[in-house]
Write an enzyme that holds these catalytic residues in place. Sequence first.
Site, PDB file in Angstrom:
ATOM      1  CD  GLU A   1      -7.615   4.139   9.353  1.00  0.00           C
ATOM      2  OE1 GLU A   1      -7.116   3.767  10.418  1.00  0.00           O
ATOM      3  OE2 GLU A   1      -7.199   3.772   8.243  1.00  0.00           O
TER       4      GLU A   1
ATOM      5  CB  SER B   1      -0.946  -0.048   1.195  1.00  0.00           C
ATOM      6  OG  SER B   1      -1.881   0.990   1.104  1.00  0.00           O
TER       7      SER B   1
ATOM      8  CG  ASN C   1      -5.234   7.055   6.714  1.00  0.00           C
ATOM      9  OD1 ASN C   1      -6.352   6.751   6.299  1.00  0.00           O
ATOM     10  ND2 ASN C   1      -4.493   6.219   7.419  1.00  0.00           N
TER      11      ASN C   1
ATOM     12  NE  ARG D   1      -1.833   3.693  16.085  1.00  0.00           N
ATOM     13  CZ  ARG D   1      -1.427   3.407  14.838  1.00  0.00           C
ATOM     14  NH1 ARG D   1      -0.938   4.352  14.057  1.00  0.00           N
ATOM     15  NH2 ARG D   1      -1.489   2.178  14.375  1.00  0.00           N
TER      16      ARG D   1
ATOM     17  CG  ASP E   1      -6.191   0.902   0.699  1.00  0.00           C
ATOM     18  OD1 ASP E   1      -5.420   1.891   0.671  1.00  0.00           O
ATOM     19  OD2 ASP E   1      -5.947  -0.140   1.349  1.00  0.00           O
TER      20      ASP E   1
ATOM     21  CG  ASP F   1      -3.302  -0.531  -1.470  1.00  0.00           C
ATOM     22  OD1 ASP F   1      -3.388   0.666  -1.100  1.00  0.00           O
ATOM     23  OD2 ASP F   1      -3.601  -1.485  -0.724  1.00  0.00           O
TER      24      ASP F   1
ATOM     25  N   GLY G   1       1.617  -0.031  12.781  1.00  0.00           N
ATOM     26  CA  GLY G   1       1.441  -1.453  12.459  1.00  0.00           C
ATOM     27  C   GLY G   1       1.842  -1.758  11.029  1.00  0.00           C
TER      28      GLY G   1
END
Length: 540
Positions: free
Chosen positions: A370, A64, A372, A496, A280, A278, A499
């Site tokens: 989100e 992505s 983003n 945070r 999304d 990608d 991930g």
Amino acid sequence: MDLGAITKYSALHAKPNGLILQYGTAGFRTKAEHLDHVMFRMGLLAVLRSKQTKSTIGVMVTASHNPEEDNGVKLVDPLGEMLAPSWEEHATCLANAEEQDMQRVLIDVSEKEAVNLQQDAFVVIGRDTRPSSEKLSQSVIDGVTVLGGQFHDYGLLTTPQLHYMVYCRNTGGRYGKATVEGYYQKLSKAFVELTKQASCSGDEYRSLKVDCANGIGALKLREMEHYFSQGLSVQLFNDGSKGKLNHLCGADFVKSHQKPPQGMEIKSNERCCSFDGDADRIVYYYHDADGHFHLIDGDKIATLISSFLKELLVEIGESLNIGVVQTAYANGSSTRYLEEVMKVPVYCTKTGVKHLHHKAQEFDIGVYFEANGHGTALFSTTVERKIKQSAEQLEDKKRKAAKMLENIIDLFNQAAGDAISDMLVIEAILALKGLTVQQWDALYTDLPNRQLKVQVADRRVISTTNAERQAVTPPGLQEAINDLVKKYKLSRAFVRPSGTEDVVRVYAEADSQESADHLAHEVSLAVFQLAGGIGEGPQP
Ligand code: G16
């Protein structure tokens, strides 16, 4: 299970000794050269999941928004959604098992999940345009076939297109036709129907500049554009013909640097958008007459969409519950606007569309985004049924609104956040409401904010709670953040572990850009000092 064959093939996709990876926010992601064994094993796991659910499972090879050298893989569950959490754990165990333990892990998963090994399995595979993706998707296919699974390789696809294919296949075609052509036709038909209703069809509503991040979005948008060209003309930039994937362009770059992508010339007040690698995610932006850059991120997209849906429901006379789902990154102004002006309930979940998607399923209409730019809207089957009935029965004006809602429902990709589908939804709403990009932007003013990344030796030392808004470990970090936040007006900050990248993310907002920048920098220093920073450390 032919254990002999598995051992033989696994040796051809051997795991580097000692390499440990985690199924993260959106699957496995790391340097492409470390992923061959993971791909093979995810092929195996997809077969087990398919046998267990008696459904088609998807495997997408992509990283992505990450740099071109990275790659990754994620599994898509039967209704087009992200893999169930318990299976994410199996994925991590399988990916990390040393060669000699791999068979045992496979058998353990099959037993724990009561997989009927005699059941047929079917896996669909898609990949992005990274140089490493084709070979890695072949490794997935090796994994699928060695466990006796059938497969269909769609080749180059956007991630949301693969989610769509899985959803179509597992609903017997009710959601749509599981082909690229079927996807183009479904979305374009709904879009053209909608834009026919728009009274303002001047040129400013009809053209859009699209930065495709030098990724798969360019290929797919180019294939698709003639299907919807009577409603919108798109001009593509960063289409992969020269630049590097996600480099100085794409939705992640534009959102995090708050500036336009390279390779796109923007005239004042022109409507522009960026996809990520990608396709999304999507964010919009424009330059005003004074040359100032204005970003319209996922929060404002959610606001536009939910207010339009709410208006349609009022016109139809249906009182269905709408909820908006955000994450800690949502701008404070957006949450306030949604709750106080639009009177829509807002919920906050952890980062990762899997979390937002599940929360959004709790509403008749759940809009999730989100900041983003990753998001979509979900409609319960009750809503779909009611709106269908209304579109057939109601008096003229109400019927028109119901018909519009029916088309909007078809235009959303309800399996996953989808830049192409979201772009068409936004363009249709702007045209129908006669809104310019500036009017949309003026709905509310974002609080100035800043996002930074900090390198630490092991990002797992940071753990969080309260939908990632507070750090639990390392000791003292949250207290330090609290003290820093107190120094600025209208301020908020959190940290945070990412991930998808080997970094700690820092977010700060405040009443001025200067304050947001200072706060983000000071919080980064606290992370560096208390969470084992490495390298040069945060620079002012
Ligand atoms: C993925 C996830 C998103 C998430 C993003 C960043 O996006 O699908 O939900 O917001 O990673 O996650 P993190 O902050 O944990 O790195 P993408 O577009 O990269 O697939």
